[in-house]
Enzyme design. Structure first.
Site, short mmCIF file in Angstrom:
data_model
loop_
_atom_site.label_atom_id
_atom_site.label_comp_id
_atom_site.label_asym_id
_atom_site.label_seq_id
_atom_site.Cartn_x
_atom_site.Cartn_y
_atom_site.Cartn_z
N SER A 140 0.77 -1.20 0.24
CA SER A 140 -0.16 0.04 -0.01
C SER A 140 0.76 1.41 -0.06
O SER A 140 1.67 1.38 -0.98
CB SER A 140 -0.93 -0.12 1.04
OG SER A 140 -1.83 1.03 1.12
N HIS A 141 0.55 2.05 1.04
CA HIS A 141 1.53 3.26 0.92
C HIS A 141 2.82 3.08 1.50
O HIS A 141 3.42 4.37 1.94
CB HIS A 141 0.43 4.29 1.85
CG HIS A 141 0.07 3.58 3.37
ND1 HIS A 141 -0.81 2.80 3.50
CD2 HIS A 141 1.01 3.66 4.21
CE1 HIS A 141 -0.80 2.34 4.73
NE2 HIS A 141 0.16 3.17 5.41
#
Ligand code: VG1
Ligand code: CO
Length: 544
Positions: free
Chosen positions: A113-114
């Site tokens: 993800s991030h």
């Protein structure tokens, strides 16, 4: 093609967190580490012989290598077909979309993800089931248990598959299809939103926007949808090319990590609207000029205005939010006379509610918003929803939010993250807090009196499964509340998340900043948990 059985021994740390297994790339590169986990997934499933598996990732470092390894293991285990995006790229919502469209058995998302990407940074893998959503807890637990026992995995010897050209290939009895990563997803968006109206908005010359893809997976999606299908001028999408290290950045669309965009929106002559997405395309942040829209408010505004969007004009069956997310959407649900569910943190808890038709929209305070169109949160979907509202209402985003507050009152919300804490100390702090919960009700803190204090536990209304220890929450008589939990997505030390919220019905008080409006609650949060004393930190690393 002969199947080869490879002897292996278990790793003790393959327990999936909030959203799959996330580790340093170096850990995934350890001999048999990825292989063990993938085989543990397949060993925990039944009935996939000859079936389709969708695999895709956010393009981060190690995406391609991992994909080749997984293709060989999937072939040896008897899958019939693998579908992936060109270059091995698929955003998380696009994986969900393809699983559903192709009636696949399931899918594998390669992403952290991030989290930052690169040889020294993070990688991740997550299994999604046939509804397109993250595996429920029972399955992730089974995978973990299997990983603790595993003694062999199956693979085949085969040269690397060419991932860069659209087409079909055969690997033994396995069919591999490389598809355009964007088309199916973009087509789905066209069925939900009024593209003609949004096109008019861009064509009028009065409206401009900036979409920051943060050098992660959404670049090609945003370019195709915003610039090609909706006619936004070239250059609307910035940092639109996915890079294996995300350009050295941290693709988390929030006020800290999407700083360039925030500076642009607070500067001279900003565009009318801005948005950013995260590494794997499931999060979104939306901004107006000099105006930040909190994700909890965003969810509430989308729910309140869903009738203006073709895909939702028939009405919402219900809504849901994760427990720490602000109660702004609850007020909308009440007005619409629909149910509002409160789930633990993590998208997997929305799956059953969506499948059962109990909810149409859902969201989390962590910049995740979504609907029943797929079974993942969906960054670009939220941006398109906002664009559809801006096109229908012909009002600036700020005005839409301020009117919403006037009508429903404002839920001031903030999250404070303390990152890189010593895991044992952070656990000890929460354990101590849990032990003190029973004595808290009735205690006075400044103007607030504690009403209830507990550790959130959730019973799934569809299958009755119970998830405990999902966040310590302290609710005051005034309705204000504080929630503490430890992150389940990090790869180093512990991250403490402290969520604070207070409802303000008086519109003359809506102009102040969240940090000001919540100052007393923030002080109470520190005092109750002894954050500074336990962690040595006097201020959070990230404030949203
Ligand atoms: C965080 C967020 C949670 C989100 C999860 C996965 O989890 O708080 O709301 O669902 O990330 O999002 P945690 O356990 O670190 O608080 V993503 O965009 O990383 O797939
Ligand atoms: Co994400």
């Amino acid at each position: 093609m002969p199947i080869r059985t490879v002897e292996t021994s278990p790793f003790s740390d393959q327990r999936p967190g909030t959203s799959g297994l996330r580790k340093k790339v170096k850990v995934f590169q350890t001999l048999n580490y990825l292989e063990n986990f993938v085989q543990s997934i397949f060993d925990s499933l039944e009935g996939f012989a000859g079936q389709t598996l969708i695999i895709g990732g956010d393009g981060r470092y190690y995406n391609r290598e991992a994909l080749q390894i997984i293709i060989r293991i999937a072939a040896a285990n008897g899958f019939g077909r693998i579908v992936t995006g060109r270059g091995g790229l698929l955003s998380t919502p696009a994986v969900s979309c393809l699983i559903r469209k192709r009636h696949a058995f399931g899918g594998i998302v390669l992403s952290a993800s991030h989290n930052a990407a690169g040889p020294e940074k993070d990688f991740g893998i997550k299994y999604n089931i046939g509804n397109g959503g993250p595996a429920p807890e029972q399955l992730t637990n089974a995978i973990y248990q299997r990983s603790a026992q595993i003694d062999r995995y199956l693979t085949i010897d085969h040269a690397a598959v060419d991932l860069d050209h659209i087409g079909a290939y055969r690997v033994g009895s396995l069919e591999i299809e490389i598809v355009d990563p964007v088309t199916d997803y973009a087509d789905l968006m066209e069925t939900l939103f009024d593209f003609a109206r949004i096109k008019d908005l861009f064509a009028g010359g009065q409206f401009s926007m900036c979409f920051d893809a943060m050098s992660a997976v959404t670049g090609p999606y945003a370019r195709e949808i915003l610039e090609h299908r909706l006619g936004a001028p070239a250059g609307t999408v910035i940092r639109g090319v996915p890079l294996p290290d995300f350009g050295g950045g941290h693709p988390d669309p929030n006020l800290i990590h999407a700083r360039d965009l925030v500076v642009m929106m607070n500067g001279t002559a900003p565009p009318n609207f801005a948005a950013a997405s995260d590494g794997d395309g499931d999060r979104n942040m939306v901004l107006g000029p000099n105006f930040y829209i909190n994700p909890g408010d965003s969810l509430a505004v989308l729910a309140a205005n869903a009738h203006l969007v073709p895909g939702y004009a028939a009405g919402l069956s219900g809504v849901a939010r994760s427990m720490p997310t602000s109660g702004a959407v609850d007020r909308v649900a009440e007005r619409l006379a629909i149910s509002c569910y409160e789930t633990p943190t993590g998208w997997k808890f929305f799956g059953n509610l969506l499948d059962a038709g109990k909810i149409t929209l859902c969201g989390e305070e962590s910049f995740g918003t979504g609907s029943n169109h797929v079974r993942e949160k969906d960054g670009l979907w939220a941006v398109l929803f906002w664009l559809n509202l801006l096109a229908a209402k012909r009002q600036p985003a700020e005005q839409i939010v301020r009117q919403h507050w006037e009508e429903f009152g404002r839920n001031f919300f903030t999250r404070h993250d303390y990152e890189g804490l010593d895991a044992a100390k952070a656990e000890a702090m929460l354990d101590r807090l849990r032990n003190e919960l029973a004595g808290l009700p009735g205690q006075r803190m400044g103007a607030e009196i504690v009403k209830t204090a507990d550790d959130f536990s959730y019973t799934d209304p569809v299958d009755g499964s119970v998830s405990t220890k999902q966040g310590v929450r302290i609710v005051f008589e005034s309705g204000a509340r504080i929630v503490y939990r430890l992150s389940g997505t990090g790869t180093e030390g512990a991250t403490l998340r402290v969520y604070m919220e207070r409802y303000e019905p008086d519109s003359s008080a809506h102009g102040q900043s969240s940090q000001t409006a919540l100052a007393k609650l923030i002080a109470n949060a520190n005092e109750i948990a002894g954050i500074t004393a336990h962690t040595g930190r006097s201020r959070p690393d990230v404030v949203t």
